[in-house]
Every structure is written in C-alpha cells, then in structure tokens.
Design a protein around this motif. Structure first.
Motif, PDB file in Angstrom:
ATOM      1  N   MET A  66       0.993  -1.239   0.004  1.00  0.00           N
ATOM      2  CA  MET A  66      -0.009  -0.072  -0.127  1.00  0.00           C
ATOM      3  C   MET A  66       0.660   1.136   0.269  1.00  0.00           C
ATOM      4  N   ASN A  67       2.099   1.435   0.489  1.00  0.00           N
ATOM      5  CA  ASN A  67       2.912   2.491   0.637  1.00  0.00           C
ATOM      6  C   ASN A  67       3.624   2.463  -0.878  1.00  0.00           C
ATOM      7  N   LEU A  68       3.980   1.545  -1.248  1.00  0.00           N
ATOM      8  CA  LEU A  68       4.667   1.514  -2.818  1.00  0.00           C
ATOM      9  C   LEU A  68       3.820   1.849  -3.992  1.00  0.00           C
ATOM     10  N   LEU A  69       2.585   1.237  -3.891  1.00  0.00           N
ATOM     11  CA  LEU A  69       1.714   1.221  -5.345  1.00  0.00           C
ATOM     12  C   LEU A  69       0.630   2.419  -4.934  1.00  0.00           C
ATOM     13  N   SER A 198      14.252   0.607   2.520  1.00  0.00           N
ATOM     14  CA  SER A 198      15.367   1.291   1.837  1.00  0.00           C
ATOM     15  C   SER A 198      15.220   2.654   1.565  1.00  0.00           C
ATOM     16  N   THR A 199      16.502   3.480   1.552  1.00  0.00           N
ATOM     17  CA  THR A 199      16.157   4.936   1.256  1.00  0.00           C
ATOM     18  C   THR A 199      15.541   5.105  -0.180  1.00  0.00           C
ATOM     19  N   ARG A 200      15.650   4.013  -1.088  1.00  0.00           N
ATOM     20  CA  ARG A 200      14.802   4.261  -2.327  1.00  0.00           C
ATOM     21  C   ARG A 200      13.241   4.142  -1.885  1.00  0.00           C
ATOM     22  N   ALA A 201      12.972   3.004  -1.102  1.00  0.00           N
ATOM     23  CA  ALA A 201      11.456   2.928  -0.696  1.00  0.00           C
ATOM     24  C   ALA A 201      11.049   4.310  -0.041  1.00  0.00           C
ATOM     25  N   GLN A 202      11.751   4.547   0.843  1.00  0.00           N
ATOM     26  CA  GLN A 202      11.317   5.816   1.642  1.00  0.00           C
ATOM     27  C   GLN A 202      11.136   7.184   0.755  1.00  0.00           C
ATOM     28  N   ALA A 203      12.037   7.173  -0.382  1.00  0.00           N
ATOM     29  CA  ALA A 203      11.880   8.342  -1.136  1.00  0.00           C
ATOM     30  C   ALA A 203      10.671   8.144  -2.122  1.00  0.00           C
ATOM     31  N   ALA A 204      10.379   6.980  -2.483  1.00  0.00           N
ATOM     32  CA  ALA A 204       9.139   6.609  -3.274  1.00  0.00           C
ATOM     33  C   ALA A 204       7.858   6.975  -2.604  1.00  0.00           C
ATOM     34  N   ILE A 205       7.725   6.514  -1.202  1.00  0.00           N
ATOM     35  CA  ILE A 205       6.789   6.844  -0.443  1.00  0.00           C
ATOM     36  C   ILE A 205       6.449   8.626  -0.251  1.00  0.00           C
ATOM     37  N   ALA A 206       7.685   8.993   0.183  1.00  0.00           N
ATOM     38  CA  ALA A 206       7.700  10.493   0.369  1.00  0.00           C
ATOM     39  C   ALA A 206       6.954  11.230  -0.930  1.00  0.00           C
ATOM     40  N   GLY A 207       7.367  10.776  -2.107  1.00  0.00           N
ATOM     41  CA  GLY A 207       7.030  11.401  -3.272  1.00  0.00           C
ATOM     42  C   GLY A 207       5.726  10.925  -4.149  1.00  0.00           C
ATOM     43  N   ARG A 208       4.811  10.175  -3.104  1.00  0.00           N
ATOM     44  CA  ARG A 208       3.619   9.568  -3.746  1.00  0.00           C
ATOM     45  C   ARG A 208       2.713  11.095  -4.243  1.00  0.00           C
ATOM     46  N   LYS A 209       2.009  10.630  -5.406  1.00  0.00           N
ATOM     47  CA  LYS A 209       0.921  11.619  -5.790  1.00  0.00           C
ATOM     48  C   LYS A 209      -0.294  11.666  -4.988  1.00  0.00           C
ATOM     49  N   GLU A 210      -0.620  10.703  -4.232  1.00  0.00           N
ATOM     50  CA  GLU A 210      -1.835  10.750  -3.330  1.00  0.00           C
ATOM     51  C   GLU A 210      -1.560   9.876  -2.169  1.00  0.00           C
ATOM     52  N   LYS A 211      -2.194  10.176  -0.880  1.00  0.00           N
ATOM     53  CA  LYS A 211      -1.994   9.569   0.322  1.00  0.00           C
ATOM     54  C   LYS A 211      -2.277   7.960   0.131  1.00  0.00           C
ATOM     55  N   VAL A 212      -1.364   7.172   1.199  1.00  0.00           N
ATOM     56  CA  VAL A 212      -1.536   5.912   1.193  1.00  0.00           C
ATOM     57  C   VAL A 212      -2.929   5.613   1.945  1.00  0.00           C
ATOM     58  N   ARG A 213      -3.344   4.615   1.275  1.00  0.00           N
ATOM     59  CA  ARG A 213      -4.690   4.338   1.496  1.00  0.00           C
ATOM     60  C   ARG A 213      -4.864   3.265   2.755  1.00  0.00           C
ATOM     61  N   ASN A 214      -3.777   3.193   3.264  1.00  0.00           N
ATOM     62  CA  ASN A 214      -4.080   2.452   4.775  1.00  0.00           C
ATOM     63  C   ASN A 214      -3.475   3.547   5.651  1.00  0.00           C
ATOM     64  N   TRP A 215      -4.104   4.235   6.698  1.00  0.00           N
ATOM     65  CA  TRP A 215      -3.928   5.066   7.640  1.00  0.00           C
ATOM     66  C   TRP A 215      -2.841   4.620   8.561  1.00  0.00           C
ATOM     67  N   LEU A 216      -3.105   3.513   9.198  1.00  0.00           N
ATOM     68  CA  LEU A 216      -2.248   2.981  10.301  1.00  0.00           C
ATOM     69  C   LEU A 216      -0.716   2.810   9.861  1.00  0.00           C
ATOM     70  N   PHE A 217      -0.780   2.014   8.776  1.00  0.00           N
ATOM     71  CA  PHE A 217       0.609   1.635   8.183  1.00  0.00           C
ATOM     72  C   PHE A 217       1.218   2.820   7.061  1.00  0.00           C
ATOM     73  N   ASP A 218       0.690   3.980   7.140  1.00  0.00           N
ATOM     74  CA  ASP A 218       1.173   4.972   6.192  1.00  0.00           C
ATOM     75  C   ASP A 218       2.741   5.589   6.804  1.00  0.00           C
ATOM     76  N   PHE A 219       3.811   5.139   6.099  1.00  0.00           N
ATOM     77  CA  PHE A 219       5.245   5.447   6.583  1.00  0.00           C
ATOM     78  C   PHE A 219       5.282   6.941   6.749  1.00  0.00           C
ATOM     79  N   ASN A 220       4.700   7.587   5.930  1.00  0.00           N
ATOM     80  CA  ASN A 220       4.755   9.221   6.361  1.00  0.00           C
ATOM     81  C   ASN A 220       4.271   9.657   7.629  1.00  0.00           C
ATOM     82  N   LEU A 221       3.154   8.861   8.040  1.00  0.00           N
ATOM     83  CA  LEU A 221       2.815   9.118   9.292  1.00  0.00           C
ATOM     84  C   LEU A 221       3.529   8.339  10.394  1.00  0.00           C
TER      85      LEU A 221
END
Length: 379
Positions: A66-69, A198-221
């Motif tokens: 949910m965080n990456l896709l 990884s740092t690549r995964a974290q950058a991809a999550i930070a650069g999402r176009k829309e919010k992660v669809r799972n609130w509890l596991f949204d890594f930005n939060l």
C-alpha cells in the motif's frame, strides 16, 4: 510444530509480564531505539529504516504494497503459493495494474520468467515470497532483487517464515522492502511485523501523488512516531508488552548467534527428513529448495491426513499443519521454527506421527525413524 506460531520460550513470556508503561515514556522510547537497531542487525539492513508494525506478518505485506503502489502503477507479482497470491490481491486493491507470474505450488520462483515479465513494460514493484509458508519452498532472493534493480523496479520480499531460520540479507540483496513476523523463527507471540525500508523505498513513499490508502501503516505518518528525530509524534498506542517480548526474543537470538541459529535449524531439518524418509514418507519440495523451518510432507495414499493431525494433537499435544489451496488434504506442514527447532521436537514429532500412521495400518517403524534422525544429529 505447525507453520506458526512456534513455541515461545520462558524468557520471552516472562519479559511480556513486565509492568506496562506509557508508549511515550522515556524508558520505552529508549527500548524503541534498541529494537530499531536490533532489527537493522537482524535484517542486515544498516541503511534501512527498521520498525516493528503493530500487527501480524500480513501487516508487513499490506504496508509494503500500500505504501509503494499507487493507482495505475504496474506491479509484477511472483506467485508460487498462497502468500504470493495474497500479495497479488493486495496490489489489485491498491489500484495497481497487476501482472502475476504463476508457478506450480512447491516450485521456487523462476528468475527468467520474472525477468521476462519485467521486460514487457516499465514496472514500479516486483514482489515475491522468499520462504513460501504454504509449500516449504525457498526462492533466490538475491537474484530476484538484482533483476528488479536491473529493470528499475522496487523489490518487496516476504521473509515472514525465513527471518531467523535461514539467512536474510537486505543489504547484500539490495532489497527495498523486507518484512517478517514475530511468531515464526523469532519465537515471540504473533502480533508484530518487523519491516525494513531502503532509502529508495522511503523516497518513493515521500514522493507519492496521493495519500497511502492505509492510515495505520502510512510510513509518512508512522515514522513521525518511530523515527525519533526531533521528538516523537503520537501516532498509535504501541503494543508495549508485545514489544517487550520482541526485544527479549532478539536478545535470545543474538546470544545464540544468528549463524548458530541457522545451523541449528538446518540440523533439525536434516534429522527430521532422515526420520521421515526412514518410514517411507516423501517430501514435496526438491532438496535444493527446501526450507529447513517448514517441512512439507506428502500424505501417503489411503491415509486420512486429518485423522493423523487429530491423533497427534489429542494424544501428544502436538500441532502440525494441513495443506492449503491445491495442497489441501495432500500434505502435512511441520514447523521447525525458533525454539521448536530442537532434537527433542524432532524426536517427539517422529514418534507421534509413526503412532498415528500405524493406527491406520501404515507400516511406520518409529525405532527406525528415531535411529535415522539420531544418526543425522550425531554427524
């Protein structure tokens, strides 16, 4: 001795009985930092962000996907058992364009077929299961992660059953997201999912176009609480006592030594297989791809496999697992995980199975099985 949970040792249970303190208490925050460092060591992920999610291993799968896709992203999912199929379902729910690479159950993921799927179009994520719990087969994580990098895809690796039982090496694999559970080879109760990004995964999550669809596991939060830089922000009430248990389980593992634990699992597996084969039983997975911690045994013709499991549970207080999906009714799944990977467990399992099989007229010689196992343990 099923596919999980494994036996939980007394030190872990004792740790979980400590008084509960607040999830923002300074003492607990110090424990959080120790757990993060220990998970980096366990995954061999010194440059990854490592945290335990407050839910079982499936939470790691859902969090990763949910965080990456995002809707419209292309995801290639290798499916060689129940949990690869679950990954594909979650990716579809995330709105991704899902391409599955299907394999027969009991076979490892074929890197050539995965690479062909990745070469067809730009792909955001490659996801696969390192240790498929439904079949007892191991796939080549290093090669598959390398193929993902070659095609500029992020890799998601399910290590729920592998972590602590066979080598898991996020740095050497160059894996982007690796997750696991506490109830398998770590021998802590179910309810937490260690995950490394990884740092690549974290950058991809930070650069999402829309919010992660799972609130509890949204890594930005989530990382506002677990990150710790500049003070922690309340996100959820952490499962304090479960984290006490994970911390102690990691202490126990590091006291033994990670390599020593891998060797212990391998020796127990070799002894169990020797004993099973001495009774005429056969394994589902080819020797080169077997998981030592999850042993999938073919049910002989004419045997009521459910009656065997019921017998060993009632008579010996021993749980073994049934088959899933197309393997339902065809296999037993025997776990040698964490605290359950010992010579005592091997001997108990062989004795109980031979008795249950003999009750159905199968010629199962317990003495021969135990002798074969003991020879392997003495080697």
């Amino acid at each position: 001795m099923g596919p999980g949970p494994s036996d939980v040792g007394p030190r872990v249970l004792q740790a979980m009985a400590r008084p509960t303190i607040g999830h923002l208490d300074p003492e607990f925050q110090a424990l959080m930092e120790e757990i993060k460092s220990a998970l980096q060591r366990l995954f061999n992920a010194p440059d990854h962000a490592c945290v335990p999610l407050p839910a079982p291993g499936t939470a790691g799968m859902e969090a990763a996907i949910m965080n990456l896709l995002e809707p419209g992203d292309r995801a290639v999912i290798a499916v060689n058992g129940a949990f690869g199929g679950r990954m594909a379902d979650m990716a579809d729910r995330a709105g991704a364009t899902v391409v599955t690479v299907e394999h027969d159950w009991g076979q490892p993921v074929d890197p050539a077929r995965v690479e062909a799927a990745l070469a067809e179009a730009p792909t955001k994520v490659l996801a696969f299961v390192h240790a498929e719990t439904s079949t007892g087969v191991r796939s080549d994580a290093a090669t598959l992660c390398g193929i993902a990098r070659k095609h500029r895809a992020l890799s998601i690796v399910d290590c729920v059953t592998s972590l602590g039982g066979i080598p898991v090496d996020a740095a050497a694999w160059d894996a982007d997201v690796v997750y696991s559970g506490t109830q398998k080879c770590l021998s802590a109760p179910p309810g937490l999912s260690p995950i490394a990004l990884s740092t690549r995964a974290q950058a991809a999550i930070a650069g999402r176009k829309e919010k992660v669809r799972n609130w509890l596991f949204d890594f930005n939060l989530l990382m506002g609480y677990w990150g710790g830089e500049g003070g922690r922000t309340y996100h959820h009430t952490a499962p304090i006592n479960a984290l006490y248990g994970l911390h102690e389980a990691l202490v126990v593992l590091f006291e033994e030594g990670q390599q020593a634990a891998v060797v212990r699992h391998a020796r127990a597996h070799e002894a169990l297989v020797a004993g099973l084969e001495a009774t005429g039983l056969r394994m589902l997975v080819d020797e080169a791809h077997r998981l030592p911690q999850l042993n999938t045994v073919l049910v002989p013709d004419g045997i009521d496999e459910a009656a065997v499991r019921a017998h060993v549970l009632k008579t010996w207080d021993l749980e073994v697992g049934a088959g899933l999906g197309p393997l339902k009714g065809k296999v037993w799944r025997i776990g040698l995980m964490g605290a359950s990977a010992t010579p005592w467990h091997v001997r108990l399992c062989l004795t109980a199975l031979c008795e249950a099989l003999a009750a159905q007229g199968f010629d199962a010689d317990a003495k021969a099985a135990l002798a074969a196992a003991d020879r392997r343990l003495a080697a």
